[in-house]
Design a protein around this motif. Structure first.
Motif, mmCIF file in Angstrom:
data_model
loop_
_atom_site.group_PDB
_atom_site.id
_atom_site.type_symbol
_atom_site.label_atom_id
_atom_site.label_comp_id
_atom_site.label_asym_id
_atom_site.label_seq_id
_atom_site.Cartn_x
_atom_site.Cartn_y
_atom_site.Cartn_z
ATOM 1 N N VAL A 76 -45.266 -82.491 -25.855
ATOM 2 C CA VAL A 76 -44.038 -82.888 -26.239
ATOM 3 C C VAL A 76 -43.259 -81.845 -27.240
ATOM 4 O O VAL A 76 -42.293 -81.466 -26.995
ATOM 5 N N ALA A 77 -44.135 -81.444 -28.283
ATOM 6 C CA ALA A 77 -43.713 -80.508 -29.116
ATOM 7 C C ALA A 77 -43.169 -79.110 -28.366
ATOM 8 O O ALA A 77 -42.262 -78.459 -28.928
ATOM 9 N N ILE A 78 -43.999 -78.877 -27.514
ATOM 10 C CA ILE A 78 -43.665 -77.458 -26.916
ATOM 11 C C ILE A 78 -42.338 -77.730 -26.001
ATOM 12 O O ILE A 78 -41.415 -76.845 -26.297
ATOM 13 N N GLY A 79 -42.118 -78.742 -25.294
ATOM 14 C CA GLY A 79 -40.863 -78.988 -24.753
ATOM 15 C C GLY A 79 -39.589 -78.966 -26.017
ATOM 16 O O GLY A 79 -38.562 -78.391 -25.606
ATOM 17 N N LEU A 80 -40.024 -79.635 -26.950
ATOM 18 C CA LEU A 80 -38.854 -79.822 -27.989
ATOM 19 C C LEU A 80 -38.841 -78.354 -28.520
ATOM 20 O O LEU A 80 -37.597 -78.189 -29.012
ATOM 21 N N LEU A 81 -39.653 -77.592 -28.953
ATOM 22 C CA LEU A 81 -39.466 -76.382 -29.545
ATOM 23 C C LEU A 81 -38.867 -75.353 -28.630
ATOM 24 O O LEU A 81 -37.989 -74.558 -29.236
ATOM 25 N N LEU A 82 -39.051 -75.430 -27.199
ATOM 26 C CA LEU A 82 -38.211 -74.548 -26.492
ATOM 27 C C LEU A 82 -36.822 -74.870 -26.423
ATOM 28 O O LEU A 82 -35.991 -74.170 -26.611
ATOM 29 N N CYS A 83 -36.480 -75.973 -26.709
ATOM 30 C CA CYS A 83 -34.883 -76.569 -26.903
ATOM 31 C C CYS A 83 -34.589 -75.916 -28.285
ATOM 32 O O CYS A 83 -33.365 -75.573 -28.267
ATOM 33 N N TRP A 84 -35.210 -76.266 -29.343
ATOM 34 C CA TRP A 84 -34.736 -75.548 -30.533
ATOM 35 C C TRP A 84 -34.901 -74.377 -30.734
ATOM 36 O O TRP A 84 -33.929 -73.449 -31.453
ATOM 37 N N ILE A 85 -35.576 -73.570 -29.973
ATOM 38 C CA ILE A 85 -35.410 -71.980 -30.000
ATOM 39 C C ILE A 85 -34.114 -71.558 -29.294
ATOM 40 O O ILE A 85 -33.361 -70.585 -29.582
ATOM 41 N N ALA A 86 -33.989 -72.320 -28.105
ATOM 42 C CA ALA A 86 -32.710 -72.132 -27.394
ATOM 43 C C ALA A 86 -31.553 -72.286 -28.380
ATOM 44 O O ALA A 86 -30.558 -71.473 -28.390
ATOM 45 N N ASP A 87 -31.552 -73.357 -29.160
ATOM 46 C CA ASP A 87 -30.420 -73.718 -30.096
ATOM 47 C C ASP A 87 -30.464 -72.476 -31.045
ATOM 48 O O ASP A 87 -29.175 -71.984 -31.546
ATOM 49 N N GLU A 88 -31.215 -72.145 -31.565
ATOM 50 C CA GLU A 88 -31.446 -71.078 -32.616
ATOM 51 C C GLU A 88 -30.835 -69.878 -32.112
ATOM 52 O O GLU A 88 -30.141 -69.082 -32.937
ATOM 53 N N ALA A 89 -31.115 -69.613 -30.827
ATOM 54 C CA ALA A 89 -30.433 -68.279 -30.418
ATOM 55 C C ALA A 89 -29.282 -68.506 -29.620
ATOM 56 O O ALA A 89 -28.541 -67.495 -29.080
ATOM 57 N N ALA A 90 -28.741 -69.616 -30.026
ATOM 58 C CA ALA A 90 -27.306 -69.813 -29.726
ATOM 59 C C ALA A 90 -27.065 -70.005 -28.092
ATOM 60 O O ALA A 90 -26.020 -69.349 -27.546
ATOM 61 N N ILE A 91 -28.061 -70.387 -27.432
ATOM 62 C CA ILE A 91 -27.900 -70.505 -25.975
ATOM 63 C C ILE A 91 -27.315 -72.067 -25.581
ATOM 64 O O ILE A 91 -27.968 -73.003 -26.037
ATOM 65 N N PRO A 92 -26.041 -71.794 -25.021
ATOM 66 C CA PRO A 92 -25.520 -73.305 -24.797
ATOM 67 C C PRO A 92 -25.861 -74.155 -23.679
ATOM 68 O O PRO A 92 -25.318 -74.547 -22.879
ATOM 69 N N PHE A 93 -27.275 -74.199 -23.686
ATOM 70 C CA PHE A 93 -27.959 -74.937 -22.778
ATOM 71 C C PHE A 93 -27.362 -76.484 -22.414
ATOM 72 O O PHE A 93 -27.567 -77.093 -21.468
ATOM 73 N N ARG A 94 -26.698 -77.182 -23.663
ATOM 74 C CA ARG A 94 -26.329 -78.333 -23.527
ATOM 75 C C ARG A 94 -25.110 -78.530 -22.733
ATOM 76 O O ARG A 94 -24.613 -79.706 -22.543
ATOM 77 N N GLN A 95 -24.549 -77.568 -22.283
ATOM 78 C CA GLN A 95 -23.385 -77.486 -21.399
ATOM 79 C C GLN A 95 -23.660 -77.405 -19.933
ATOM 80 O O GLN A 95 -23.022 -77.649 -19.150
ATOM 81 N N LEU A 96 -24.955 -77.322 -19.577
ATOM 82 C CA LEU A 96 -25.427 -77.312 -18.294
ATOM 83 C C LEU A 96 -25.270 -79.017 -17.925
ATOM 84 O O LEU A 96 -25.159 -79.981 -18.386
ATOM 85 N N PRO A 97 -25.034 -78.979 -16.452
ATOM 86 C CA PRO A 97 -24.639 -80.592 -16.068
ATOM 87 C C PRO A 97 -25.969 -81.290 -16.286
ATOM 88 O O PRO A 97 -27.243 -80.576 -16.012
ATOM 89 N N PHE A 98 -25.993 -82.367 -16.745
ATOM 90 C CA PHE A 98 -27.276 -83.256 -17.204
ATOM 91 C C PHE A 98 -28.359 -83.289 -16.236
ATOM 92 O O PHE A 98 -29.506 -82.770 -16.294
ATOM 93 N N PRO A 99 -27.956 -83.756 -14.832
ATOM 94 C CA PRO A 99 -28.985 -83.565 -13.913
ATOM 95 C C PRO A 99 -29.481 -82.213 -13.494
ATOM 96 O O PRO A 99 -30.809 -81.995 -13.261
ATOM 97 N N GLY A 100 -28.562 -81.104 -13.729
ATOM 98 C CA GLY A 100 -29.278 -79.792 -13.521
ATOM 99 C C GLY A 100 -30.134 -79.285 -14.647
ATOM 100 O O GLY A 100 -31.251 -78.466 -14.429
ATOM 101 N N PHE A 101 -29.910 -79.877 -15.973
ATOM 102 C CA PHE A 101 -30.760 -79.767 -16.925
ATOM 103 C C PHE A 101 -32.144 -80.144 -16.726
ATOM 104 O O PHE A 101 -33.269 -79.677 -16.805
ATOM 105 N N VAL A 102 -31.914 -81.552 -16.268
ATOM 106 C CA VAL A 102 -33.378 -82.208 -15.834
ATOM 107 C C VAL A 102 -34.222 -81.412 -14.908
ATOM 108 O O VAL A 102 -35.199 -81.402 -15.065
ATOM 109 N N ALA A 103 -33.439 -81.091 -13.897
ATOM 110 C CA ALA A 103 -34.297 -80.285 -12.616
ATOM 111 C C ALA A 103 -34.828 -78.916 -13.180
ATOM 112 O O ALA A 103 -36.080 -78.835 -13.197
ATOM 113 N N LEU A 104 -33.949 -78.157 -14.224
ATOM 114 C CA LEU A 104 -34.555 -76.932 -14.713
ATOM 115 C C LEU A 104 -36.063 -77.118 -15.647
ATOM 116 O O LEU A 104 -36.589 -76.684 -15.988
ATOM 117 N N SER A 105 -35.700 -78.449 -16.405
ATOM 118 C CA SER A 105 -36.558 -78.876 -17.444
ATOM 119 C C SER A 105 -37.991 -79.234 -16.647
ATOM 120 O O SER A 105 -38.884 -78.864 -17.007
#
Length: 562
Positions: free
Chosen positions: A121-150
């Motif tokens: 679980v920590a690995i998954g969360l850390l990947l999200c937080w690394i993307a946030d820190e790098a200013a990757i706007p992954f939260r703008q993805l369509p939510f079903p698309g984000f689920v598929a990519l995850s």
């Protein structure tokens, strides 16, 4: 009266406002919660598949049972496999000590899973937080698309397969990503977070590969003139690793665990444990060549090449922006870590050793090429997300497959290792010898002699200088052992005085066990009758995935298979 009515109206409105505020705050964590839910669902599915197939839960490798045995011994004041006999049979310094209190609270064989699931679980969360820190706007993805990519990324990194090995690699990967997050925060803000330093120091205690990781990060701290944090990391590491080496020395053991020296020619050569050692450089070159053409090695090489290609762009060294410094530093940091794994590490054994490097490479590529990633995200719809998820799965198909064969790998351990444990503890009920540890040692009240030398210092020394297997006979007799369980692929030669009685063969493909066949030997003719009696009772209880064949001509024919 009016004030009272106003209060009655305001109270529900205020409470509703609080609820809405909480819901809006929860929405900002929507992606993290989705990642947790996906990992939880996949883990539950894998757990259920294992239990449904075997009728009980087992890990996909036999090694966690060594850690559990050592954890049990730690609780009884010993560090080793057998009571009263110290040895360094596991390759992780801290992991068995982490398991010990969990075992003490009654978790039993589920203790490793209690560590590996939160680490996943920590690995998954850390990947999200690394993307946030790098200013990757992954939260703008369509939510079903984000689920598929995850889902695709979780499978591509073999996170579920790694979790159910029951070993320290999930925790190692989480610490590596935590270090990367702290490193990026430091480069962007020039702030040294305490938890970043903790991640750096803990890595070598979890996996010895973390020493190279630590060295690279210390060099960056020194380069940025952060002398005090660098001194803290170096001091803590010397104290902890040195203390562990001194602890082993007081037990009469080498400063590096036998499981590390037994599997690494590089470490064994550095400790002078090879009889006719080639040069260290020759060993490193051979290891690098071997790793380079393995599946994981090819992927790592391609991703490192992609990272290094960033330097081919137009960058004015005299006037680098903060973002360019961040990216260039990340490239150097991750490239050096990847190279260290290829040169000095392993890519074998069920795709577990290199996952931390694969995860670092993927995260670094996203950080370094942020603008193309951001442009793709802004144009991404559900179809594009689905296509990208498919591309990720195909690119990392070898690791995706590891997740999918988790029930089969666990069945290997159930059909072989667990059955050996049952034979030793329920039917033979006496001391045994083997050339591969595992479940046969876990909760076994009888002595287990490891002839490979991982769990026996005397066996390690004798094996290192032996020209024939005669030493095995003497050592087993010294310990009063009558039954030897040997893997022919590990030790094709055994003492000529040993009598083969039977062999246990896996019907299904051997995914994770040391070999598909285990041969049972009587160390002396006197032991033959007792072993035959135990095997005759043992044979009818075997699961359908096993075949027990008697090699003794006088054995009962109808019990020769299952």
């Amino acid at each position: 009266m009016t004030d009272r009515l106003a209060g009655l109206i305001t109270a529900p409105t205020t409470e509703l406002s609080r609820i809405l505020t909480r819901l809006r705050a929860l929405r900002t964590w929507r992606e993290e919660l989705a990642v947790v839910a996906i990992i939880g669902a996949m883990s539950a599915a894998a757990f259920a598949a294992i239990v449904l197939r075997n009728g009980m839960f087992t890990y996909t490798l036999d090694a966690p049972y060594d850690h559990l045995t050592v954890a049990d011994q730690i609780l009884h004041g010993n560090y080793g496999i057998n009571a009263g006999e110290p040895d360094a049979a596991v390759s992780s310094i801290f992991y068995p000590f982490l398991l010990a209190p969990i075992v003490a609270f009654g978790a039993g064989m589920y203790a490793p899973l209690i560590v590996t699931f939160p680490a996943t679980v920590a690995i998954g969360l850390l990947l999200c937080w690394i993307a946030d820190e790098a200013a990757i706007p992954f939260r703008q993805l369509p939510f079903p698309g984000f689920v598929a990519l995850s889902c695709a990324v979780i499978l591509a990194l073999n996170l579920i397969g790694l979790e159910f090995t029951g070993l320290e690699h999930s925790l190692h990967t989480a610490l590596a990503l935590g270090s990367l997050l702290g490193f990026v925060r430091f480069l962007r803000r020039r702030v040294v977070d305490w938890w970043w330093l903790a991640c750096i120091v803990l890595q070598p205690l979890i996996r010895f590969e973390g020493v190279a990781f630590l060295g690279v990060e210390v060099c960056f701290l020194l380069a940025f003139r952060k002398f005090r944090p660098a001194a803290i990391v170096i001091g803590a590491t010397v104290l902890l690793l040195g203390g562990y080496g001194l602890f082993l020395h007081t037990l009469g053991l080498p400063p590096i665990p036998n499981s590390v020296t037994g599997r690494s020619r590089i470490v064994a050569d550095s400790l002078g444990q090879l009889i006719t050692p080639p040069s260290l450089i020759a060993i490193l070159i051979a290891n690098f060549k071997g790793n380079l053409f393995k599946y994981g090695g090819v992927l790592i090489t391609m991703m490192v090449a992609g990272l290094l290609a960033w330097f081919a762009g137009a960058h004015d060294i005299r006037a680098l922006s903060r973002n360019e410094i961040v990216r260039g530093s990340v490239v150097i940091f991750v490239a050096l870590t990847s190279l260290a794994q290829l040169i000095g590490g392993s890519l074998d054994s069920y795709s577990r050793y290199e996952i931390y490097v694969i995860a670092l490479d993927v995260a670094a590529l996203v950080i370094v090429y942020r603008e193309p990633v951001e442009r793709w995200i802004r144009r991404a719809d559900l179809m594009r997300c689905g296509f990208m998820a498919l591309l990720i799965v195909l690119t990392f198909s070898g690791y995706v497959r590891r997740n999918l064969v988790t029930p089969e790998a666990a069945a290997n351990v159930y059909e072989q290792q667990y059955q050996l444990h049952r034979l030793a503890t329920e039917f033979y009920r006496g001391p045994i010898a083997t050339d591969h540890l595992g479940w046969v040692t876990y909760r076994n009240p009888y002595y287990v002699l490891d002839l490979f030398g991982v769990g026996s210092e005397s066996a390690r020394r004798l094996r290192a200088g032996a020209l024939s297997p005669a030493w095995m006979d003497q050592l087993t007799r010294d310990h009063g052992i009558g039954l030897a369980m040997m893997y022919p692929n590990l030790d094709p030669q055994v003492p000529v005085s040993w009598q083969p009685i039977a062999e246990l063969r896996l019907i299904d493909r051997a995914h994770t066990v040391a070999g598909p066949i285990v041969t049972f030997f009587a160390v002396t003719p006197h032991d033959r009758t007792r072993i035959l009696a135990a095997l005759r009772l043992f044979g009818p209880t075997l699961p359908e995935g096993d075949v027990l064949t008697f090699l003794d001509a006088k054995a009962t024919p109808e019990l020769s298979s299952k």
